[in-house]
Each structure stands twice: as C-alpha cells, then as structure tokens.
Design an enzyme around this catalytic site. Sequence first.
Site, short mmCIF file in Angstrom:
data_model
loop_
_atom_site.label_atom_id
_atom_site.label_comp_id
_atom_site.label_asym_id
_atom_site.label_seq_id
_atom_site.Cartn_x
_atom_site.Cartn_y
_atom_site.Cartn_z
N HIS A 104 0.85 -1.20 0.00
CA HIS A 104 0.00 0.00 0.00
C HIS A 104 0.87 1.24 0.00
O HIS A 104 1.92 1.29 0.63
CB HIS A 104 -0.96 0.03 1.19
CG HIS A 104 -0.32 -0.27 2.50
ND1 HIS A 104 -0.02 -1.55 2.91
CD2 HIS A 104 0.11 0.55 3.50
CE1 HIS A 104 0.56 -1.51 4.09
NE2 HIS A 104 0.65 -0.24 4.48
N HIS A 106 0.73 5.05 1.17
CA HIS A 106 0.00 6.04 1.95
C HIS A 106 -0.01 7.36 1.17
O HIS A 106 1.03 7.78 0.64
CB HIS A 106 0.70 6.32 3.28
CG HIS A 106 0.75 5.15 4.22
ND1 HIS A 106 -0.17 4.97 5.23
CD2 HIS A 106 1.60 4.10 4.32
CE1 HIS A 106 0.14 3.88 5.91
NE2 HIS A 106 1.21 3.33 5.37
P1 5GP Z 1 1.55 0.20 7.41
O1 5GP Z 1 1.75 0.31 8.90
O2 5GP Z 1 1.58 -1.26 6.98
O3 5GP Z 1 2.43 1.09 6.59
O4 5GP Z 1 0.09 0.76 7.14
C1 5GP Z 1 -1.08 0.04 7.37
C2 5GP Z 1 -2.21 1.04 7.42
O5 5GP Z 1 -3.42 0.33 7.29
C3 5GP Z 1 -2.27 1.80 8.76
O6 5GP Z 1 -2.15 3.20 8.49
C4 5GP Z 1 -3.62 1.42 9.32
O7 5GP Z 1 -4.27 2.49 9.96
C5 5GP Z 1 -4.40 0.95 8.10
N1 5GP Z 1 -5.40 -0.05 8.38
C6 5GP Z 1 -5.24 -1.16 9.16
N2 5GP Z 1 -6.39 -1.87 9.18
C7 5GP Z 1 -7.28 -1.21 8.40
C8 5GP Z 1 -8.64 -1.48 8.04
O8 5GP Z 1 -9.26 -2.46 8.43
N3 5GP Z 1 -9.23 -0.56 7.22
C9 5GP Z 1 -8.57 0.55 6.75
N4 5GP Z 1 -9.26 1.37 5.97
N5 5GP Z 1 -7.30 0.81 7.08
C10 5GP Z 1 -6.66 -0.05 7.89
#
Ligand code: 5GP
Length: 139
Positions: A104, A106
């Site tokens: 993903h 951001h």
């Molecule tokens: P990472 O920490 O892997 O870079 O980002 C994961 C992102 O996914 C986090 O910003 C977190 O808030 C988001 N996230 C986690 N679970 C969910 C979910 O069930 N729905 C949505 N819309 N975002 C999520």
Amino acid sequence: MTPERDPDCLFCQIVAGEIPATVIAEDERTIAFMDINPASRGHALVIPRAHARDVHDIDTDDLRAVAATAQTVAARVIERLGAAGVNLLNSSGAAAWQTVFHFHMHVIPRYEGDPLRLPWVPASGDMAQIAAAGEQLKP
Ligand code: 5GP
Ligand code: ZN
C-alpha cells in the site's frame, strides 16, 4: 479475471468487498480508500487489487498503476481538502514498520503548520559513508 488473493489478507478482503472501506478511487488494477487511523485529515491508502506483500513482490505494472492512482488522490486532497502538500509513503518489511502485508502507498495530506514530522531528524551525514553506500548501490 479475478486478481490473485491471499485468503488471510485484510486488504484482499477490502478489494473483495468483504469488509467495508470508504473507497475514493478505483480502476482495473488499483483501489484507494480512507485509512482508519489517519495521520492527518484525508489520509488514504492506494493498493493493487492483486495481492503482493511489498515493493519487492509487486508486479511492476501494478506499481505503476498504484503510482498513477496515488497522483490522482494527491491532486484531490489539494483541490478538495485544502491540503498544502502531500507525503507519499510505502513501508516494505517489518523493519520499515510495515504492519499490513499487502502493498500500500500512503497518501498523507499535509496542512500548513500541521504537527506531523518525518520519522527522522535530517542531519548532515558522514561523506565517506555516503560515498561508500553509493558505490555499493551503483549498477
Ligand atoms: P503500514 O503500517 O503497513 O504502513 O500501514 C497500514 C495502514 O493500514 C495503517 O495506516 C492502518 O491504519 C491501516 N489499516 C489497518 N487496518 C485497516 C482497516 O481495516 N481498514 C482501513 N481502511 N485501514 C486499515
Ligand atoms: Zn492481500
């Protein structure tokens, strides 16, 4: 054709519509939706429909498509939310603080005077170490 999915992956479930998400953009290869723990107002995530863990695993055409969708969303946060800037961020690997292992990007809108900071304090580096790392990274 149904994109490749991982049955245990949260974001594959969002792609399949099995868990709800506020989707703001989609095309053949990607979808964009709102982050549930936003770093700032309008924080969104752009993902490939096909499951891929991280930057190493993602198909290059999917990565291009994610970049294009991120550009669209970045323009919208400026135009519609009044953001003054945008951070695009991908974390690949647990050491990089990745917590959801479906690639993903951001899209984090930035506002004049907002309190968010980069996750490091820029400081001048050791020139020899910079040059040595550069040598290791050249083709
Ligand atoms: P990472 O920490 O892997 O870079 O980002 C994961 C992102 O996914 C986090 O910003 C977190 O808030 C988001 N996230 C986690 N679970 C969910 C979910 O069930 N729905 C949505 N819309 N975002 C999520
Ligand atoms: Zn997935």
